[in-house]
Scaffold this active site. Structure first.
Site, short mmCIF file in Angstrom:
data_model
loop_
_atom_site.label_atom_id
_atom_site.label_comp_id
_atom_site.label_asym_id
_atom_site.label_seq_id
_atom_site.Cartn_x
_atom_site.Cartn_y
_atom_site.Cartn_z
N GLY A 1 31.86 0.04 -20.69
CA GLY A 1 32.20 1.46 -20.73
C GLY A 1 31.01 2.30 -21.15
O GLY A 1 29.87 2.00 -20.77
N GLU B 1 0.85 -1.20 0.00
CA GLU B 1 0.00 0.00 0.00
C GLU B 1 0.89 1.24 0.00
O GLU B 1 2.09 1.14 0.23
CB GLU B 1 -0.89 -0.02 1.25
CG GLU B 1 -1.79 -1.25 1.29
CD GLU B 1 -2.70 -1.30 2.51
OE1 GLU B 1 -2.54 -0.45 3.40
OE2 GLU B 1 -3.58 -2.19 2.53
N GLN C 1 30.28 -2.00 -16.48
CA GLN C 1 31.65 -1.46 -16.40
C GLN C 1 32.48 -1.92 -17.59
O GLN C 1 33.20 -1.14 -18.21
CB GLN C 1 32.30 -1.92 -15.08
CG GLN C 1 33.57 -1.21 -14.71
CD GLN C 1 33.33 0.27 -14.42
OE1 GLN C 1 32.23 0.66 -14.07
NE2 GLN C 1 34.35 1.08 -14.60
N GLU D 1 9.09 -8.82 -3.34
CA GLU D 1 8.87 -10.11 -2.62
C GLU D 1 9.62 -10.15 -1.30
O GLU D 1 10.16 -11.17 -0.91
CB GLU D 1 9.32 -11.33 -3.48
CG GLU D 1 8.86 -11.38 -4.90
CD GLU D 1 7.35 -11.37 -5.04
OE1 GLU D 1 6.65 -11.79 -4.11
OE2 GLU D 1 6.88 -10.91 -6.09
N TRP E 1 1.79 -0.35 -6.23
CA TRP E 1 2.88 -1.13 -6.84
C TRP E 1 2.39 -2.49 -7.32
O TRP E 1 3.10 -3.49 -7.18
CB TRP E 1 4.04 -1.35 -5.85
CG TRP E 1 4.50 -0.13 -5.14
CD1 TRP E 1 4.40 0.12 -3.81
CD2 TRP E 1 5.15 1.02 -5.72
NE1 TRP E 1 4.94 1.35 -3.52
CE2 TRP E 1 5.41 1.92 -4.66
CE3 TRP E 1 5.53 1.36 -7.02
CZ2 TRP E 1 6.02 3.15 -4.87
CZ3 TRP E 1 6.15 2.58 -7.22
CH2 TRP E 1 6.39 3.46 -6.15
C1 LIG Z 1 8.55 -2.96 -9.55
C2 LIG Z 1 7.79 -3.32 -8.31
C3 LIG Z 1 6.78 -4.27 -8.38
C4 LIG Z 1 6.02 -4.58 -7.25
N1 LIG Z 1 4.97 -5.46 -7.36
C5 LIG Z 1 4.16 -5.67 -6.28
C6 LIG Z 1 2.97 -6.47 -6.41
O1 LIG Z 1 2.67 -7.01 -7.49
N2 LIG Z 1 2.17 -6.62 -5.32
C7 LIG Z 1 2.46 -6.03 -4.12
O2 LIG Z 1 1.70 -6.21 -3.17
N3 LIG Z 1 3.59 -5.27 -3.97
C8 LIG Z 1 4.44 -5.07 -5.02
N4 LIG Z 1 5.55 -4.28 -4.90
C9 LIG Z 1 5.86 -3.65 -3.60
C10 LIG Z 1 7.00 -4.36 -2.88
O3 LIG Z 1 6.55 -5.59 -2.39
C11 LIG Z 1 7.50 -3.42 -1.78
O4 LIG Z 1 8.16 -2.36 -2.46
C12 LIG Z 1 8.42 -4.11 -0.81
O5 LIG Z 1 7.70 -4.96 0.04
C13 LIG Z 1 9.20 -3.10 0.07
O6 LIG Z 1 8.32 -2.19 0.67
P1 LIG Z 1 8.55 -0.60 0.49
O7 LIG Z 1 8.95 -0.34 -0.89
O8 LIG Z 1 7.36 0.06 1.02
O9 LIG Z 1 9.80 -0.29 1.38
P2 LIG Z 1 9.81 0.01 2.98
O10 LIG Z 1 9.14 -1.11 3.71
O11 LIG Z 1 9.36 1.38 3.25
O12 LIG Z 1 11.37 -0.08 3.24
C14 LIG Z 1 12.30 0.91 2.80
C15 LIG Z 1 13.71 0.41 3.06
O13 LIG Z 1 13.87 0.17 4.45
C16 LIG Z 1 14.25 -1.19 4.68
N5 LIG Z 1 13.59 -1.66 5.89
C17 LIG Z 1 12.26 -1.64 6.19
N6 LIG Z 1 12.05 -2.20 7.39
C18 LIG Z 1 13.26 -2.60 7.86
C19 LIG Z 1 13.71 -3.28 9.04
N7 LIG Z 1 12.86 -3.67 9.98
N8 LIG Z 1 15.03 -3.53 9.16
C20 LIG Z 1 15.90 -3.14 8.22
N9 LIG Z 1 15.56 -2.51 7.08
C21 LIG Z 1 14.24 -2.24 6.90
C22 LIG Z 1 13.79 -1.96 3.45
O14 LIG Z 1 14.58 -3.11 3.23
C23 LIG Z 1 14.01 -0.92 2.36
O15 LIG Z 1 15.35 -0.96 1.97
C24 LIG Z 1 6.33 -3.97 -6.01
C25 LIG Z 1 7.38 -3.04 -5.94
C26 LIG Z 1 8.09 -2.70 -7.07
C27 LIG Z 1 9.18 -1.67 -6.96
#
Ligand SMILES: Cc1cc2nc3c(=O)[nH]c(=O)nc-3n(C[C@H](O)[C@H](O)[C@H](O)COP(=O)(O)OP(=O)(O)OC[C@H]3O[C@@H](n4cnc5c(N)ncnc54)[C@H](O)[C@@H]3O)c2cc1C
Length: 383
Positions: free
Chosen positions: A334, A125, A331, A358, A154
């Site tokens: 180039g 969400e 890399q 995922e 997403w």
């Molecule tokens: C191209 C693409 C396709 C997608 N397709 C789908 C889909 O089909 N269905 C669906 O439901 N979702 C989908 N997603 C969403 C995806 O599952 C989420 O982006 C993912 O779960 C990460 O959540 P976020 O982006 O909100 O990052 P956040 O949860 O906000 O995290 C931001 C950063 O903080 C880190 N972080 C968060 N919590 C912690 C913690 N406790 N400890 C250490 N580090 C932490 C994360 O690793 C990340 O690096 C998609 C995303 C993209 C980019």
């Protein structure tokens, strides 16, 4: 003919299909912001939208190892078609096969296999990603149906999907629902400006007082995470693990080919030790990544309880390897690596997203480290 031979024949056919129908047009798919619907129909006609499903539902009956190799072939040539297979087949169809009622399976699986309907998976969400149990999309029960309200973001293939598996919450407990696009209150909005996944119809899915029939609960009420999300993400991680191998192998092929042709200082790039260092590392990494995926696949085939953890490690490792190798490949190219005249520019972008979807790499590290802390703890022996 043995089952193994039949399955390997499918993989060979897929390679030919991908070379003819997909590989030459990958840049075009990005430029047109979507893989053509005609291509999806062709994939469906070959059974490629249902590769691991049983024959009775229109599938090809591939076992997990062959299905992984099948995923690699698509992922190597075209991350967008591989994404379709990940969400439509691994997340939705395979999860429906496991937890759907007989009526749900009979209704949906043949249509998903034939491509009559395209499926997407709605968990994330605008304000909720890694902390997925905090989703804000809610459901409530009324006499005749459930009512869903919220926004999913997403959602891969969300802008063209006909059906969504949507996870919604009620007082902190989640439930999975099969939501049809035709239900009043369902709208989608395309997400633009993406680094990668530009041909995957990524969208927001808005659910505005959507009435969902009671028979559309997938699994059990209040067991959305335990039943559906954990299974779907496990299937998805297996798919992404192989996607990483596909991108990494394509990058190695490109890097080696370029290094053997490009001349600088009157020598081929491949004559320079520093270039060969990158090639040596990359070849080793892609072999290691494939070996992890094969092990996860064999464990899944044997329905071994270790399969989920090995799948998590494979997903974590192969996405990291894909990022490292595409970086090396760019890399080696180039300045030419900066243009879409060579595939490494796209591979570099597409590799990065594997570390986010995922379950991000940090989430995988958390899961794997908890396992490691339990598994490898040596209690000190009493003297
Ligand atoms: C191209 C693409 C396709 C997608 N397709 C789908 C889909 O089909 N269905 C669906 O439901 N979702 C989908 N997603 C969403 C995806 O599952 C989420 O982006 C993912 O779960 C990460 O959540 P976020 O982006 O909100 O990052 P956040 O949860 O906000 O995290 C931001 C950063 O903080 C880190 N972080 C968060 N919590 C912690 C913690 N406790 N400890 C250490 N580090 C932490 C994360 O690793 C990340 O690096 C998609 C995303 C993209 C980019």
């Amino acid at each position: 003919m043995s089952t193994e031979t039949i399955q390997q024949n499918v993989i060979q056919e897929v390679e030919q299909f991908v070379d003819e129908e997909i590989r030459p047009y990958v840049n075009q798919f990005e430029e047109q912001s979507g893989i053509p619907l005609e291509l999806i129909r062709k994939m469906a006609a070959k059974g490629y939208l249902a590769a691991p499903l049983p024959y009775q539902y229109g599938g090809l009956g591939l076992d997990p190892v062959s299905y992984g190799q099948f995923t690699e072939v698509f992922g190597k040539a075209c991350p967008a078609t591989r994404s379709l297979i990940t969400v439509h087949t691994s997340l939705v169809s395979e999860t429906l096969l496991r937890f759907g009622t007989e009526a749900q399976k009979d209704k949906w699986l043949p249509k998903l296999a034939s491509g009559e309907v395209i499926a997407a998976f709605g968990l994330s969400e605008p304000d909720v990603g890694s902390d997925a149990k905090s989703i804000k999309t809610v459901w409530r029960e009324e006499a005749e149906h459930y009512v869903l309200d919220g926004v999913k973001k997403w959602i891969t293939f969300g802008d063209i999907a006909d059906v969504f598996v949507v996870i919604a919450s009620n007082q902190g407990k989640s439930t999975a629902f099969i939501v049809e696009r035709s239900f009043p209150g369902v709208t989608t909005k395309r997400i633009e400006g993406l680094m990668a996944g530009r041909a995957t119809y990524l969208a927001e899915v808005h659910l505005d007082s959507v009435e969902v029939p009671k028979e559309n609960v997938l699994g059990k009420v209040n067991f959305g995470f335990e039943y559906i999300v954990s299974t779907a993400l496990d299937n998805g991680r297996y798919s992404i693990a192989w996607a990483g191998v596909g991108i990494a192998q394509e990058a190695v092929d490109a890097m080696v080919t370029y290094a053997r042709n490009r001349i600088q200082f009157d020598q081929k790039l491949s004559d320079f030790q520093l270039i060969r260092g990158m090639i040596g590392d990359s070849v080793t990494q892609v072999h290691a990544a494939r070996a992890l995926c094969l092990r996860a696949g064999e464990l899944r085939k044997a329905r071994d309880s270790k399969a989920t953890m090995e799948t998590t490690m494979a997903k974590y490792f192969t996405s990291k390897v894909a990022v490292d190798i595409t970086n090396n490949a760019l890399q080696v190219h180039g300045a030419n690596g900066f243009t879409n005249q060579y595939p490494v520019e796209r591979l570099y972008r597409e590799a990065k997203v594997l570390e986010i979807i995922e379950g991000s790499s940090q989430m995988q590290q958390e899961i794997i480290s908890h396992y490691g802390l339990r598994q490898y703890y040596k209690r000190s022996k009493k003297r």
